[in-house]
Structure formats: C-alpha cells, structure tokens
Design a protein around this motif. Structure first.
Motif, PDB file in Angstrom:
ATOM      1  N   GLY A   1       0.799  -1.224   0.000  1.00 56.96           N
ATOM      2  CA  GLY A   1       0.000   0.000   0.000  1.00 56.96           C
ATOM      3  C   GLY A   1       0.827   1.267   0.000  1.00 56.96           C
TER       4      GLY A   1
ATOM      5  N   VAL B   1       2.040   1.896  -3.444  1.00 58.41           N
ATOM      6  CA  VAL B   1       0.932   2.340  -4.300  1.00 58.41           C
ATOM      7  C   VAL B   1       0.686   3.832  -4.083  1.00 58.41           C
ATOM      8  CG1 VAL B   1      -1.555   2.138  -4.698  1.00 58.41           C
ATOM      9  CG2 VAL B   1      -0.172   0.079  -4.436  1.00 58.41           C
TER      10      VAL B   1
ATOM     11  N   ARG C   1      -1.240  -4.702  -9.883  1.00 60.47           N
ATOM     12  CA  ARG C   1      -2.678  -4.930 -10.019  1.00 60.47           C
ATOM     13  C   ARG C   1      -3.452  -3.737  -9.466  1.00 60.47           C
ATOM     14  NH1 ARG C   1      -5.777  -8.621  -5.974  1.00 60.47           N
ATOM     15  NH2 ARG C   1      -4.845  -6.945  -4.790  1.00 60.47           N
ATOM     16  N   ALA C   2      -2.997  -3.223  -8.304  1.00 60.97           N
ATOM     17  CA  ALA C   2      -3.687  -2.083  -7.693  1.00 60.97           C
ATOM     18  C   ALA C   2      -3.499  -0.810  -8.524  1.00 60.97           C
ATOM     19  CB  ALA C   2      -3.180  -1.872  -6.273  1.00 60.97           C
TER      20      ALA C   2
ATOM     21  N   LYS D   1      -2.883  -0.537 -11.819  1.00 61.23           N
ATOM     22  CA  LYS D   1      -3.444  -0.617 -13.176  1.00 61.23           C
ATOM     23  C   LYS D   1      -2.790   0.411 -14.117  1.00 61.23           C
ATOM     24  CE  LYS D   1      -8.114  -1.587 -11.940  1.00 61.23           C
ATOM     25  NZ  LYS D   1      -8.384  -1.099 -10.783  1.00 61.23           N
TER      26      LYS D   1
ATOM     27  N   GLN E   1      -2.166   3.396 -13.712  1.00 70.50           N
ATOM     28  CA  GLN E   1      -1.301   4.373 -13.042  1.00 70.50           C
ATOM     29  C   GLN E   1       0.111   3.820 -12.828  1.00 70.50           C
ATOM     30  OE1 GLN E   1      -3.967   5.173  -9.656  1.00 70.50           O
ATOM     31  NE2 GLN E   1      -3.750   7.338 -10.136  1.00 70.50           N
TER      32      GLN E   1
ATOM     33  N   VAL F   1      -4.272  -4.556  -1.972  1.00 73.22           N
ATOM     34  CA  VAL F   1      -4.384  -3.115  -2.163  1.00 73.22           C
ATOM     35  C   VAL F   1      -5.213  -2.858  -3.416  1.00 73.22           C
ATOM     36  CG1 VAL F   1      -3.103  -0.975  -2.423  1.00 73.22           C
ATOM     37  CG2 VAL F   1      -2.061  -2.905  -1.264  1.00 73.22           C
ATOM     38  N   ARG F   2      -6.078  -1.862  -3.360  1.00 70.78           N
ATOM     39  CA  ARG F   2      -6.879  -1.505  -4.528  1.00 70.78           C
ATOM     40  C   ARG F   2      -6.566  -0.066  -4.916  1.00 70.78           C
ATOM     41  NH1 ARG F   2     -11.013  -4.783  -5.307  1.00 70.78           N
ATOM     42  NH2 ARG F   2     -12.288  -3.152  -6.226  1.00 70.78           N
ATOM     43  N   GLY F   3      -6.943   0.286  -6.121  1.00 71.08           N
ATOM     44  CA  GLY F   3      -6.644   1.660  -6.525  1.00 71.08           C
ATOM     45  C   GLY F   3      -7.630   2.157  -7.560  1.00 71.08           C
TER      46      GLY F   3
ATOM     47  N   SER G   1      -7.934   5.638 -10.595  1.00 74.98           N
ATOM     48  CA  SER G   1      -7.228   6.780 -11.171  1.00 74.98           C
ATOM     49  C   SER G   1      -8.013   8.052 -10.954  1.00 74.98           C
ATOM     50  CB  SER G   1      -7.054   6.577 -12.669  1.00 74.98           C
ATOM     51  OG  SER G   1      -6.497   5.317 -12.914  1.00 74.98           O
TER      52      SER G   1
ATOM     53  N   GLN H   1      -4.265   7.727  -2.441  1.00 73.65           N
ATOM     54  CA  GLN H   1      -3.766   6.838  -1.385  1.00 73.65           C
ATOM     55  C   GLN H   1      -4.011   5.393  -1.785  1.00 73.65           C
ATOM     56  OE1 GLN H   1      -2.290   7.993   1.292  1.00 73.65           O
ATOM     57  NE2 GLN H   1      -2.837  10.164   1.243  1.00 73.65           N
ATOM     58  N   ALA H   2      -3.420   4.484  -1.013  1.00 71.78           N
ATOM     59  CA  ALA H   2      -3.705   3.071  -1.210  1.00 71.78           C
ATOM     60  C   ALA H   2      -5.042   2.776  -0.542  1.00 71.78           C
ATOM     61  CB  ALA H   2      -2.606   2.234  -0.590  1.00 71.78           C
ATOM     62  N   VAL H   3      -5.903   2.085  -1.252  1.00 72.99           N
ATOM     63  CA  VAL H   3      -7.188   1.688  -0.692  1.00 72.99           C
ATOM     64  C   VAL H   3      -7.043   0.243  -0.242  1.00 72.99           C
ATOM     65  CG1 VAL H   3      -9.619   1.326  -1.200  1.00 72.99           C
ATOM     66  CG2 VAL H   3      -8.414   3.277  -2.189  1.00 72.99           C
ATOM     67  N   GLU H   4      -7.096   0.020   1.061  1.00 68.06           N
ATOM     68  CA  GLU H   4      -6.823  -1.338   1.544  1.00 68.06           C
ATOM     69  C   GLU H   4      -7.472  -1.564   2.898  1.00 68.06           C
ATOM     70  OE1 GLU H   4      -2.584  -1.817   2.123  1.00 68.06           O
ATOM     71  OE2 GLU H   4      -2.379   0.260   2.748  1.00 68.06           O
TER      72      GLU H   4
END
Lengths: 425, 290
Positions: free
Chosen positions: A253, A256, A283-284, A286, A288, B120-122, B124, B214-217
């Motif tokens: 994180g 990221v 993957r997180a 993408k 970016q 972690v998700r993201g 743009s 930010q990192a979404v997690e």
C-alpha cells in the motif's frame, strides 16, 4: 413518539472511553484462531501448521501465502497425499506479534501434532518461531520472511528458507543497475519506510553498489513512517534533488500511494524509480503504473517459464479469483520442498526430513530448487524487469513487465558458504 | 526556499482537507446525538472501496460516477445502521453505544475482506486533474486542489445548513431540548436517522476523494478513525469549526513531522491530544459541560 435518553453529561468520560476503545482496541481487532482439521499423525492423515499475519497492514502477504499452502496441500492430497496419508492444515493469525506467532507454533506442535510449520510474513516473528520449532524438533519453512540472520546468526538445522534473503535481494538490484549504467556516474535518491527492514534494505543496496564499483552519489534520503499517508514534503524534497535513480524500499500500500502521488508530481518523467513493483502493486495501480520504472519481484509468474507453473497459475486464479503473489508462489514451493524431503526420507520424522533436504534438488512450480547444505537456503534467483506502458486485459488491465526480464542468479547475489558459516553460531 | 514553503503549505492543506471531511461527519453526529461513532471509519473505507469498484467499470467516467454514488451508498449504510442498531440503544449508557459502533467497525471490516479481499486496490484520478502545475518553482498536483476544494464545499455547506436553515436549527436544538423539539412536532427519530446518514455520507465522500491518491486497503478504517477522532477531540467534539482547526493542526504536524522527525510524527499527534484534553477537556472550540 419519544426518544428517551439519559445523558451522562460528562464528555470527558466519553472521550477517554472512546480513546481507549479506539487506540487500544483496533490494534488487536482480530485474535488468533486456529482452523481446519485437528487430527495428528495418527490415522490416515498428518497435520502441518501455518501461523502468519492475516490481519493488519501485511494481511495480503499472509493471506496469499496461506492460499499458496492451501493449494499446494490440496494438489498433494488430490494425488493421494504423502506416504499414503492426507495432509491437513491448521492455521492461525499472529496479529503481527512475535509472541503470538511463537505461541501459535507451540500450540500447533503440541496440541495439533503438526509435523511441519510454514512460516510467517515478518522476520521478527520468524525469529521468535525458529527456536520453538528447533526446541520441539519440527522443521520450519520460511517462504516470506527473508532476514539473513534466520539462516546465519540464529540458524538451526530445523529451519529452511526458500525466499531471496535480505542480502540477495538488494544485491540483485545493484547487480542489475551496474549492468545498466556501466561506468557512468549516477545520482541516487532514497525512499524507504522508517523501520529496520527499510534501513537494512537501503544499506544493503548501497553497500552492494559500492562492492560492484558503481560510481554513485546519494543526493537525497527520505524515510517516512511505515503507513504514512502524508508524504508530500518527503516527495518534494526527493524531486527537488533531481536524482537519476530513486531506490524505493517501500512495498504494498505504501508503494501504491507513493506511486500515485509521485506521478502527479511528475517524478517518473526524468527519474528511474526502482521498487517492489510486483503483482499485488501492479494490479492495484493498473493504468497508473509508472511505465519504464524498474520493478523487482521474488517470483514474477508472468515472466517465469517452468513446467507446471501455468497449471498452478490457472488453478490459483480459479480458486482464489486473483493471480498468485510472490508470497503465494514461494509458499507453494515451500510445501513442495517439505513434501520432497518427506518422500526422500520415506518418513514424516523431522530428524530424517532435515537430513534428506540439504543438498537435494527439489522440483517446484518455479523450476528445480537446490537446498544449499551450509545454511538450508534454497538457491533461488531474483527477478527484475521494466514496468510496461501497456496494460494486459488478461490480467485485469495491469501493466506488467516488458521483455526481457533480468534474472539475477543465486551464485551472483548470495553470500558464500564460507561467509555464511562464519556468521552461524 | 519559497518553493519549499509552497510545497509544505499545499501538503498541509490537502491532508487537513481530507481529514476535515471525515472529522466533520464524526463531530456532526456527536453534536446532534452525543454519539461517538467508531463505525464512521467503516463508512470511509466503504466509500473508497465502492469507488474502486465503480472506477473499475469505466476508466474515465468512473471517478465521477463514484463521486456521486459512493457517498450515497455510504449514507444508505448509515441509515441502515441507525435504524437497525443504534435506535435501540439511545436509552442505554454511552459506553454501550460506543461498544456497539466498535462492534460494527469489526463486522464491516470482516465483510469488506469477504467482498474485496486483502489486497491493495486503486483508482485513477480523472485525466483533467492529473499532473501538476508550478507555483514559485514548486510542483503542485492539480488533484490536491480538488481535495482542498471539496473540503471548502463541505465546510461551507455544513455552515449554511446549520446556521441558516430550520433543519440546522433542529439539529442544533435536538441535543438540549429533545422533548421541546418533539412536542413542537418535529420527528426526532427521522432527524437522528438523517443526521447519522449525513455523517456517513461525508465519511463516504472523503473515502472517494482520497482513493486516487492513497492506497485503498483493509485497515484504513481503523487508521482514519483514530486520526478523525483526534481531530474532533482537539477541535472540540460537536464543533464543525473546531474540526476544521483540529484538521489543520494535525495536518501541520503530519506534514512537517514527516520531514523533520518521521518516527516521532504520530507521537506528537497523541501528545497534542493529551495536552488539549488536560488543559481544555472540551477541546479548543467545544463548550464545557453545564
């Protein structure tokens, strides 16, 4: 209608009670719990244990590692098990606490009669579990925690490690970089989380550069706190020093968030960033993902050609609806390593297994893996590549690495047996 | 030199802004209901998670859809929580209510793990606000302006609502004169539900706003509730202006602390809260108990 309410008009009391609940409570929100079968080595089955971090900031590493072990055991059992026995798994959450990890392992060995232990995420926890495994004479396999001291300073014959360790990983990156730049002089900016892993990795990287006679100058160093959300000042200091390269020891994180914010500031335009751009991060990110940045990974499944890997990736994807992380792959390979030892020893007996493995070459999903006899370190490489400018629909639009991928061979990056032995007790 | 100042000011303002939007919802709910809602962190996290899911559907329109839809979804969650759980607890002690919202935080965190996993998700930022411009030589991300703008909108919107509408008058009155309000024909139940949902909506909104930066997690729920609570306590629980000042103070400590003493930055924040609680237990702009 009415709304009967009694106010205890003491805001201070409320505030303090809330503070206690919030600050104290959430840190240990999830207590450890064992799950799965409980049968020991009697009957038609044996049990293995895995205590890892399933909650908190490194849960992704722990969870995917656990999934790797689960899949490996399912595959093993589908082929008739090991020595005719089915292998069951007990797992527990260590809450990112060394004492909890050690207690879990003790519990798994003494109550569940686990015949092997698969290790945790954090090296601090691994070093608490290592002596427990040795004390109870059960082999323990480290596949995520990678501190060199586990196989040197605190080495026991019951411990095995199949992940590039803290010497190998930074050396691999330095090796790659020195081949890229030759004798040119470069400036480097440093960005790393402010705790032992961050500082050790940076020190290891710079020392490796010096050993390789790279002509470099560190122009800026930033050590934001682990998990810091506000890094704007660190970033601008870094950018204002205009480094040719940035070595970033963050991961997950934090990496990221760094990438998103650095991208907005235009860092990637003139600077090559080197960091842990592996599956979970790409993957997180993408679209970016920073094209042209240098990524390293302990096992980049998309870049490795090995028989059986494709099947593993497909099965993993089907079962967990995600592609395997570095940690899932090496956890799977750790189970293969143990199973190979059991097969060679024709016994689950720990003392026989730990004699069968050293020097042996195990076939795994990432290819043959030799277990070095002097420190039980598997002779694995590190993978380094350039982040691609194009997304791949197959992987949910993630930008992976361009060909060719650099493979840093074990012999080039590991300490020699003589060096290792000098550090062992 | 000037460029460093610009960078720090923008950094402080953008982190204070995102903190303010979360803390405003928390303090609004406390002001009207005397309820410290720990599940506020869940609404924030779900706002961000909803946003990444909606954002994945469409790469370019995704953010704008999420900007509207995620806060609404978080608001609906808030409605559900108030009607199904909290409404039954108003007669109980504050500690019971606090524990209930704490339990909700844990339950929502577990559900999120099931829906979205542990990775972690993201998402743009929309292309119009990507990149940066230069001010006195310092790069300023356009997106920071979006965050600051959102906080200004939320702040002035809340001020208009509370100071200049009859609904705002009711929200301010409900704490002190709930019986009077009830006999004068105000549906207090509905008012509670509405205020709580608005708080949740603001949490959800800040979740969307931070998602592109930010990192979404998992875990961001507990992390933000600690920060938002400190902001609200320093500013004075119940005071929106207090939340703004608290956010600014924490923003300054976080941003400058990150450079000068990274490993001490969070310690400073807790110390600050302790000092404020010791000197002015009701916070900088809160009012002492009568």
């Amino acid at each position: 209608m009415n709304a009967p309410r009694k106010f205890v008009k003491r805001r201070r009391v409320i505030a303090i009670a809330a503070a206690t609940a919030i600050l104290g409570g959430t840190a240990s929100a999830c207590s450890s719990s064992a799950s799965g079968g409980s049968a020991g080595s009697g009957g038609g089955s044996v049990t293995v244990g895995m205590s890892t971090s399933l909650s908190g900031s490194i849960a992704y590493l722990g969870q995917t590692g656990l999934q790797g072990v689960q899949l490996a055991l399912a595959d093993l059992n589908a082929k008739g098990g090991l020595l005719g026995k089915q292998v069951k798994l007990v797992s527990a959450d260590d809450d990112i606490k060394p004492a909890t990890g050690a207690a879990n392992v003790r519990q798994m060995i003494s109550s569940d009669h686990a015949v092997a232990i698969f290790g945790p995420v954090a090296s601090s926890i691994a070093s608490a579990e290592e002596p427990v495994a040795a004390q109870f004479k059960v082999p323990i396999f480290f596949h995520t925690s990678n501190d060199i001291s586990l196989m040197t300073k605190t080495f026991t014959p019951y411990a095995f490690q199949n992940v590039p360790n803290t010497i190998m990983e930074p050396r691999a990156i330095a090796d790659y970089l020195s081949k890229q730049i030759g004798s040119k002089q470069i400036t480097i900016g440093i960005f790393a989380p402010d705790y032992s892993y961050g500082h050790d990795t940076v020190d290891g990287f710079l020392k490796a550069l010096t050993d390789l006679h790279v002509d470099y100058k560190v122009v800026n160093q930033q050590f934001p706190a682990l998990g810091a959300t506000d890094i704007s000042s660190n970033l601008s200091a870094l950018i204002n020093s205009h480094p040719d390269y940035v070595f970033n020891a963050q991961y997950g994180g934090d990496l990221v968030a760094f990438t998103k914010q650095a991208e907005q500031l235009g860092l990637f335009k003139d600077t090559k960033v080197i960091s842990f751009y592996n599956w979970g991060v790409l993957r997180a990110l993408k679209d970016q993902a920073p094209a042209g940045a240098i990524g390293y990974s302990r096992d980049a499944f998309w870049a490795i050609k090995a028989p059986g890997l494709d099947t593993f990736v497909a099965n993993y994807q089907k079962k967990f609806n995600d592609y395997p992380s570095d940690w899932a792959i090496l956890a799977y390979a750790a189970v293969q390593e143990w199973a190979d030892g059991v097969t060679k020893a024709r016994s689950f007996d720990a003392d026989k297994v730990i004699k069968a493995l050293p020097g042996a070459t195990v076939s795994t999903i990432v290819g043959p893996m030799t277990i070095r006899a002097c420190d039980h370190q598997a002779e694995v490489p590190e993978y380094i590549g350039t982040v691609s400018s194009t997304g791949e629909a197959q992987y949910g639009g993630a930008h992976l690495w361009d060909e060719p991928v650099f493979v840093a061979p074990f012999q080039d990056i590991a300490l020699t047996c003589d060096q290792v032995k000098a550090m062992q007790p | 030199m000037l460029s460093t100042v610009v960078t720090d000011v923008v950094g402080v303002l953008s982190s204070a802004s995102s903190l303010f939007i979360v803390a405003a919802g928390l303090t609004l709910v406390f002001g009207a209901m005397r309820l410290i809602n720990i599940a506020h962190g869940s609404f924030y996290m779900y706002g961000a998670f909803f946003a990444t899911t909606l954002g994945a559907w469409s790469l370019h329109a995704g953010f704008w859809v999420a900007l509207i839809a995620s806060p609404v979804l978080a608001g609906l969650m808030g409605c559900g929580v108030e009607v199904l759980v909290l409404r039954r607890l108003y007669a109980r002690e504050h500690l019971t209510q606090l524990l209930a919202t704490f339990a909700l935080l844990l339950i929502f965190a577990d559900l999120a793990l099931r829906f979205w996993g542990k990775g972690v998700r993201g998402m743009s930022a929309p292309s119009v606000v990507q990149g940066h411009f230069r001010l006195a030589g310092a790069p300023v991300p356009y997106y920071d302006l979006v965050i600051i703008g959102a906080a200004l909108l939320v702040g002035s919107g809340l001020w208009l609502l509370l100071a200049h509408t009859s609904l705002g008058w009711m929200i301010r009155a409900v704490v002190d004169d709930v019986e009077v309000l009830a006999v004068s024909g105000v549906n207090v139940r509905l008012l509670y539900t509405g205020v709580f949902a608005l708080g949740a909506l603001l949490a959800g909104l800040s979740g969307v706003i931070i998602a592109p930066q930010q990192a979404v997690e998992p875990g961001m729920d507990a992390q933000i509730i600690v920060a938002a609570f400190i902001v609200a306590v320093i500013g004075g629980l119940g005071s929106i202006t207090g939340a703004a000042i608290g956010a600014l103070i924490i923003g300054i400590v976080q941003t400058l602390g990150a450079v000068w003493a990274p490993s001490w930055a969070s310690t400073f924040i807790y110390l600050l809260m302790i000092v404020v609680l010791a000197v002015r237990p009701w916070g900088l702009l809160g009012s002492p108990e009568r």
